[in-house]
Structure formats: structure tokens, C-alpha cells
Design an enzyme around this catalytic site. Structure first.
Site, PDB file in Angstrom:
ATOM      1  N   ASP A  92       0.847  -1.188   0.000  1.00  0.00           N
ATOM      2  CA  ASP A  92       0.000   0.000   0.000  1.00  0.00           C
ATOM      3  C   ASP A  92       0.884   1.240   0.000  1.00  0.00           C
ATOM      4  O   ASP A  92       1.742   1.401   0.863  1.00  0.00           O
ATOM      5  CB  ASP A  92      -0.914  -0.012   1.232  1.00  0.00           C
ATOM      6  CG  ASP A  92      -2.043   0.996   1.106  1.00  0.00           C
ATOM      7  OD1 ASP A  92      -2.322   1.464  -0.013  1.00  0.00           O
ATOM      8  OD2 ASP A  92      -2.653   1.314   2.146  1.00  0.00           O
ATOM      9  N   HIS A 131      -3.559  13.960   0.959  1.00  0.00           N
ATOM     10  CA  HIS A 131      -3.823  13.035   2.059  1.00  0.00           C
ATOM     11  C   HIS A 131      -2.665  13.034   3.052  1.00  0.00           C
ATOM     12  O   HIS A 131      -2.864  13.147   4.263  1.00  0.00           O
ATOM     13  CB  HIS A 131      -4.070  11.624   1.524  1.00  0.00           C
ATOM     14  CG  HIS A 131      -4.177  10.577   2.600  1.00  0.00           C
ATOM     15  ND1 HIS A 131      -5.248  10.530   3.482  1.00  0.00           N
ATOM     16  CD2 HIS A 131      -3.356   9.564   2.954  1.00  0.00           C
ATOM     17  CE1 HIS A 131      -5.068   9.515   4.318  1.00  0.00           C
ATOM     18  NE2 HIS A 131      -3.928   8.918   4.025  1.00  0.00           N
ATOM     19  N   GLU A 171     -10.577   4.045   3.531  1.00  0.00           N
ATOM     20  CA  GLU A 171      -9.666   4.808   2.691  1.00  0.00           C
ATOM     21  C   GLU A 171     -10.002   4.531   1.232  1.00  0.00           C
ATOM     22  O   GLU A 171     -10.025   3.377   0.803  1.00  0.00           O
ATOM     23  CB  GLU A 171      -8.200   4.449   2.980  1.00  0.00           C
ATOM     24  CG  GLU A 171      -7.750   4.987   4.328  1.00  0.00           C
ATOM     25  CD  GLU A 171      -6.254   4.880   4.593  1.00  0.00           C
ATOM     26  OE1 GLU A 171      -5.721   5.724   5.324  1.00  0.00           O
ATOM     27  OE2 GLU A 171      -5.622   3.939   4.076  1.00  0.00           O
ATOM     28  N   GLU A 194      -9.136   4.187  -2.360  1.00  0.00           N
ATOM     29  CA  GLU A 194      -7.903   3.947  -3.109  1.00  0.00           C
ATOM     30  C   GLU A 194      -8.219   3.237  -4.419  1.00  0.00           C
ATOM     31  O   GLU A 194      -9.317   2.709  -4.611  1.00  0.00           O
ATOM     32  CB  GLU A 194      -6.935   3.067  -2.295  1.00  0.00           C
ATOM     33  CG  GLU A 194      -6.632   3.628  -0.907  1.00  0.00           C
ATOM     34  CD  GLU A 194      -5.413   2.994  -0.244  1.00  0.00           C
ATOM     35  OE1 GLU A 194      -4.595   2.366  -0.949  1.00  0.00           O
ATOM     36  OE2 GLU A 194      -5.286   3.133   0.989  1.00  0.00           O
ATOM     37  N   ASP A 199      -9.352   0.519   1.840  1.00  0.00           N
ATOM     38  CA  ASP A 199      -8.365   0.084   2.830  1.00  0.00           C
ATOM     39  C   ASP A 199      -8.899   0.466   4.218  1.00  0.00           C
ATOM     40  O   ASP A 199      -8.584   1.529   4.751  1.00  0.00           O
ATOM     41  CB  ASP A 199      -7.025   0.767   2.534  1.00  0.00           C
ATOM     42  CG  ASP A 199      -5.948   0.363   3.518  1.00  0.00           C
ATOM     43  OD1 ASP A 199      -6.048  -0.729   4.095  1.00  0.00           O
ATOM     44  OD2 ASP A 199      -5.001   1.156   3.717  1.00  0.00           O
ATOM     45  N   ARG A 210      -8.071   3.782  13.255  1.00  0.00           N
ATOM     46  CA  ARG A 210      -7.204   4.927  13.557  1.00  0.00           C
ATOM     47  C   ARG A 210      -6.671   4.953  14.980  1.00  0.00           C
ATOM     48  O   ARG A 210      -5.556   5.433  15.219  1.00  0.00           O
ATOM     49  CB  ARG A 210      -7.960   6.237  13.291  1.00  0.00           C
ATOM     50  CG  ARG A 210      -8.416   6.423  11.877  1.00  0.00           C
ATOM     51  CD  ARG A 210      -7.270   6.470  10.910  1.00  0.00           C
ATOM     52  NE  ARG A 210      -7.754   6.683   9.552  1.00  0.00           N
ATOM     53  CZ  ARG A 210      -7.036   6.462   8.458  1.00  0.00           C
ATOM     54  NH1 ARG A 210      -5.800   6.006   8.559  1.00  0.00           N
ATOM     55  NH2 ARG A 210      -7.540   6.680   7.271  1.00  0.00           N
ATOM     56  N   GLN A 243      -3.987   2.443  15.163  1.00  0.00           N
ATOM     57  CA  GLN A 243      -2.872   2.984  14.382  1.00  0.00           C
ATOM     58  C   GLN A 243      -2.069   4.031  15.164  1.00  0.00           C
ATOM     59  O   GLN A 243      -0.840   3.997  15.189  1.00  0.00           O
ATOM     60  CB  GLN A 243      -3.423   3.611  13.092  1.00  0.00           C
ATOM     61  CG  GLN A 243      -2.358   4.105  12.121  1.00  0.00           C
ATOM     62  CD  GLN A 243      -2.976   4.631  10.822  1.00  0.00           C
ATOM     63  OE1 GLN A 243      -4.194   4.654  10.655  1.00  0.00           O
ATOM     64  NE2 GLN A 243      -2.135   5.037   9.890  1.00  0.00           N
ATOM     65  N   LYS A 299      -4.285  -2.035   9.950  1.00  0.00           N
ATOM     66  CA  LYS A 299      -4.578  -2.197   8.535  1.00  0.00           C
ATOM     67  C   LYS A 299      -4.766  -3.652   8.124  1.00  0.00           C
ATOM     68  O   LYS A 299      -5.106  -3.919   6.973  1.00  0.00           O
ATOM     69  CB  LYS A 299      -3.404  -1.641   7.718  1.00  0.00           C
ATOM     70  CG  LYS A 299      -3.093  -0.188   7.986  1.00  0.00           C
ATOM     71  CD  LYS A 299      -4.073   0.698   7.255  1.00  0.00           C
ATOM     72  CE  LYS A 299      -3.643   2.154   7.331  1.00  0.00           C
ATOM     73  NZ  LYS A 299      -4.494   2.992   6.506  1.00  0.00           N
ATOM     74  N   THR A 321      -9.200  -5.508   3.727  1.00  0.00           N
ATOM     75  CA  THR A 321      -9.082  -4.564   2.614  1.00  0.00           C
ATOM     76  C   THR A 321     -10.038  -5.078   1.550  1.00  0.00           C
ATOM     77  O   THR A 321      -9.959  -6.241   1.170  1.00  0.00           O
ATOM     78  CB  THR A 321      -7.640  -4.560   2.052  1.00  0.00           C
ATOM     79  OG1 THR A 321      -6.728  -4.311   3.114  1.00  0.00           O
ATOM     80  CG2 THR A 321      -7.462  -3.514   0.970  1.00  0.00           C
ATOM     81  N   GLU A 341     -10.100  12.571   7.533  1.00  0.00           N
ATOM     82  CA  GLU A 341      -9.904  13.881   6.905  1.00  0.00           C
ATOM     83  C   GLU A 341     -11.222  14.629   6.756  1.00  0.00           C
ATOM     84  O   GLU A 341     -11.292  15.834   6.984  1.00  0.00           O
ATOM     85  CB  GLU A 341      -9.272  13.711   5.527  1.00  0.00           C
ATOM     86  CG  GLU A 341      -7.862  13.172   5.573  1.00  0.00           C
ATOM     87  CD  GLU A 341      -7.440  12.673   4.204  1.00  0.00           C
ATOM     88  OE1 GLU A 341      -6.918  13.475   3.424  1.00  0.00           O
ATOM     89  OE2 GLU A 341      -7.658  11.478   3.913  1.00  0.00           O
TER      90      GLU A 341
END
Ligand code: CA
Length: 432
Positions: free
Chosen positions: A130, A137, A203, A205, A237, A241, A244, A257, A261, A368
Site C-alpha cells: 500500500d 492526504h 480509505e 484507493e 483500505d 485509527r 494505528q 490495517k 481490505t 480527513e
């Protein structure tokens, strides 16, 4: 503009210009999985065409690559085989070519409505990498974690940052995702605690599937990198958080993560995206020679994310972004990935990293969009979101807009289920 004898609406993702590959099985049967391409509302069964001898003048003759439960055997054959098969398919499907159009019994065997089939994971994924290729971002996340002054790490504009992900937990669109659990340490407490993730995120992607790989020790040059790319899919993905934030230093994402996915089922050939090729953002500073590409390396792919909570009547759009915001191209990512001699294999998945644009509406993750909780998203029924709730369904879609047609990716969906009850974690509460 070429057209097919199969009726395709102008907003369909699957006109004759696209012809994405997937693995399917007729619903409710024990028929073997096989390779198909999407055309309008139908799937065209390539194993039927192969048996009928339509690929006899291509490299796949006698290779039995379409009676398979993954695309890997076909992907391994390389670019020449992909080109020739695609050209046979585009010819056979044309409105003025009678071969398949006027053969009622062959048509009956070869076409099935997509509503009557089940899609399977298209590729046996050997490795998953990834990247982190959107400057917007990376700057947004950096600002939230480290402040505006240190938003971008000094290496970011010199190399495509990435990490080695987990291939085993890549799942097909439509797979429900249990909220992960693990160690978190909110800033208000002094020691970590065990908890269901409270900051579950998505996410947006786009992933690239490697078709033909390279030998260990032999890097792929940036100008030849795209020859190794079989096609692209949408990727969600999923990210935890809070897990993380506690685990990521010093070696980067791990459990935040690795739980899931999601990918879309149809792999769009790079060749289908050719008319939508564009130059990506200007790169400053100029990349080192091994990363310098002599052609435009991005594509104009419109991307959208929708969220539907349990109590919402319809999905609501929360993001509208574009693939061409990405700073680093696929070619540069492949060149960088292999510059040490690292070998890519057929079926490797290289994801772009979250695709965020300059506007709030173009941000590609919940973190975000809601600015880590400071700016909650508002929904029509009065609900708010800062992170994903149990029961939320995420839908991502993407397409290139041509003149009177679309080359699309279909969609990738997934629903959040409550955390699983574990023996040391008696009470699992719904997280909202
Ligand atoms: Ca990611």
C-alpha cells in the site's frame, strides 16, 4: 465510436470500450468458476469462447486460462496475450460483426445476466503493498498527527512512500467487516487498554494488479513499468485509527490495517484507460533519474464514496475525488518498489494510497472529512458521523467519462458489523 450489438446505456460502466475481467459462477449452481468480461448488464463467458476456438490465433490457445477460479494464469501470460485477447473480444462484440451476434445457440451459452451470477475474488493475491501517493492526504494526516509545520516528512516528495501490507485479508466487495479490536491508548489515559476500535475509518484507493513480474535482482525500469500492469480495481483500505495512533511509531501501520481490505470484482485493463491518460501534478523537486518517466502517468478517473447508516433511507455521497490528484504514478511506484531488486509476482496488488483532493469534499477518508472529530459529517436524517458506526455501509465507485460512454469500475461495498465477542472481552457494545 465503436458500439456493441449488446445494448449498453450511456451511463453503464461496462461498454465495449471497457471489457473488464472477473471470475464468476452462475448463482445457485455447482458450476465451476470461470473467467468472464462484463458487457452492459451481461457477463461474457470466456471459457465458452475458448472452447469454440475463438482464441486459436492468440497466445492463450491450449493454455486453458479461462476455465480457472482466478485470473492469475491469464495474467502471467503477459501483455501480448492480454492485447490479443482484448482485440478478439472487441471484434466479436462489435455491432456489425455477425459471428457471435447471429449465432443464437452460442449466444445463449456465452452470455449470462450479471444479476444471475456470483462474483468471486478475481485474483490469488500473492503480496499486497500500500502506497501513500496523495500529497493532500499525506499533508492532511501529517497536519493532524504532527502539526502543520511538519505535515510532510522530508522524504515524501523524493520517493513514493509505501508499506508492505497483508494479502490474506483482501476480500471481495460485499463482504461484511467485523469491527476490529486491539490495544488503544486514548491521550487521556496513561496506559493502553483493550477495546473494540472506536475510530474505524475507510480509505478511498485504486489498486493495480501486476500481471507479469520480474526476476529477483532485476529492477523494472520506470518506462517499462506499465507493461507489467494487468489492470486496476477500486480498493477500500479499512483502517483502525486509534489502533494505528498507538502502534505506528517507529515502523508504521500493522494491526490497524491488517483486518480487511476490500476490492471491486472487475479488473479494468490498463488499455481501456488509455483514452483517459492525463499528466499528474507537477513534481517538485524533480525526481531522481530512476523515477523520471517520459510519459503522462495518471488517469482521469472520477471517484465517489457513499455512506448508508442503518437508519438512513438512501446512501449519501460523502466524497467526490479523482485519481489524477495522485502525486506518484503507478510506473514510479513499480520502479521504486523494484529498484532494490525486489521481485513483483503475478497477482501482486499495489494500492495507491488514499486519494484526497484539495477540497474538503474531495477528501478520501473519514479522518480527513471530519478532521479527526472536529468537523462532524451531517446526514439528511439528522445523524452525524465522525467515525464509522456499526451497521454503516460504505460504497465506492469510479469511472472515466468518455464522449457518450463511461469506462467504469463498478463498485466496492462493505458493511461494518459489531466487534466479535471474545472470551476475554465479555461485553461487546455497539460502537457509535
Ligand atoms: Ca491506505
Amino acid at each position: 465510436m465503436i458500439r456493441s450489438f449488446i445494448k449498453v446505456n450511456s451511463d453503464s460502466h461496462f461498454p465495449i470500450q471497457n471489457l473488464p475481467y472477473g471470475i464468476f459462477q452462475p448463482k445457485g449452481t455447482h458450476a465451476e468458476p470461470r473467467v468472464g468480461v462484463a458487457i452492459g448488464e451481461y457477463v461474457l463467458d470466456l471459457s465458452v469462447l475458448d472452447e469454440a476456438g475463438f482464441f486459436d490465433y492468440t497466445p492463450v490457445k491450449g493454455q486453458n486460462v479461462f476455465h480457472q477460479s482466478t485470473l492469475n494464469p491469464f495474467m502471467e501470460m503477459g501483455q501480448q496475450a492480454w492485447k490479443e485477447v482484448r482485440s478478439v473480444l472487441q471484434h466479436l462484440l462489435k455491432e456489425d460483426v455477425p459471428t457471435l451476434r447471429d449465432d443464437a445457440s452460442l449466444r445463449e451459452k456465452a452470455f449470462t445476466l450479471q444479476s444471475k451470477i456470483e462474483m468471486l475474488l478475481p485474483v490469488k493475491i500473492s503480496d499486497y503493498t500500500d502506497f501513500y501517493a496523495s500529497k493532500e492526504h499525506a499533508s492532511n494526516v501529517g497536519t493532524m498527527f504532527r502539526g502543520k509545520e511538519n505535515a510532510l516528512m522530508p522524504n515524501w516528495t523524493h520517493l513514493p512512500v509505501g508499506y508492505h501490507g497483508r494479502a490474506s485479508s483482501v476480500v471481495l466487495s460485499g463482504t461484511d467487516i467485523h469491527r476490529p479490536q486491539g490495544q488503544i491508548k486514548p491521550p487521556t489515559v496513561s496506559a493502553p487498554e483493550f477495546s473494540a476500535c472506536r475510530q474505524l475509518d475507510f480509505e478511498l484507493e485504486v489498486g493495480c494488479f501486476i500481471g507479469s513480474g520480474n526476476q529477483l535482482g532485476n529492477p523494472i525500469s520506470v518506462n517499462k513499468a506499465e507493461d507489467h500492469v494487468f489492470g486496476l480495481v477500486l480498493v477500500n483500505d479499512w483502517s483502525a485509527r486509534d489502533i494505528q495512533a498507538w502502534e505506528y511509531q517507529p515502523l508504521g501501520p500493522f494491526l490497524a490495517k491488517n483486518f480487511a481490505t476490500s476490492i471491486s470484482p472487475w479488473v479494468v485493463p490498463l488499455e481501456a484507460l488509455e483514452p483517459f491518460r492525463v499528466t499528474g501534478p507537477k513534481q517538485d523537486p524533480e525526481p531522481l533519474p530512476y523515477l523520471k518517466n517520459n510519459k503522462a502517468g495518471s488517469f482521469d478517473i472520477q471517484l465517489e464514496v457513499y455512506l448508508k447508516g442503518q437508519n438512513m433511507e438512501a446512501p449519501e455521497r460523502i466524497t467526490a475525488s479523482n485519481y489524477n490528484y495522485l502525486y506518484w504514478s503507478i510506473a514510479q511506484q513499480i520502479a521504486h518498489h523494484t529498484i532494490t531488486g525486489c521481485n513483483l509476482n503475478p497477482g501482486d496488488l499495489l494500492a495507491s494510497g488514499t486519494i484526497s483532493g484539495p477540497e474538503r469534499e474531495s477528501r478520501g477518508s473519514m479522518m480527513e472529512l471530519a478532521w479527526r472529530g472536529a468537523e462532524p459529517l451531517q446526514f439528511e436524517n439528522g445523524e452525524e458521523r465522525v467515525w464509522l458506526h456499526d451497521g454503516d455501509e460504505l460504497l465506492m465507485t469510479g469511472w472515466c467519462q468518455g464522449d457518450g460512454y463511461r469506462v467504469g469500475f463498478g463498485e466496492v461495498t462493505g458493511r461494518v458489523l459489531p466487534a466479535k465477542k471474545l472470551e476475554w472481552n465479555e461485553a461487546v457494545q455497539e460502537v457509535r
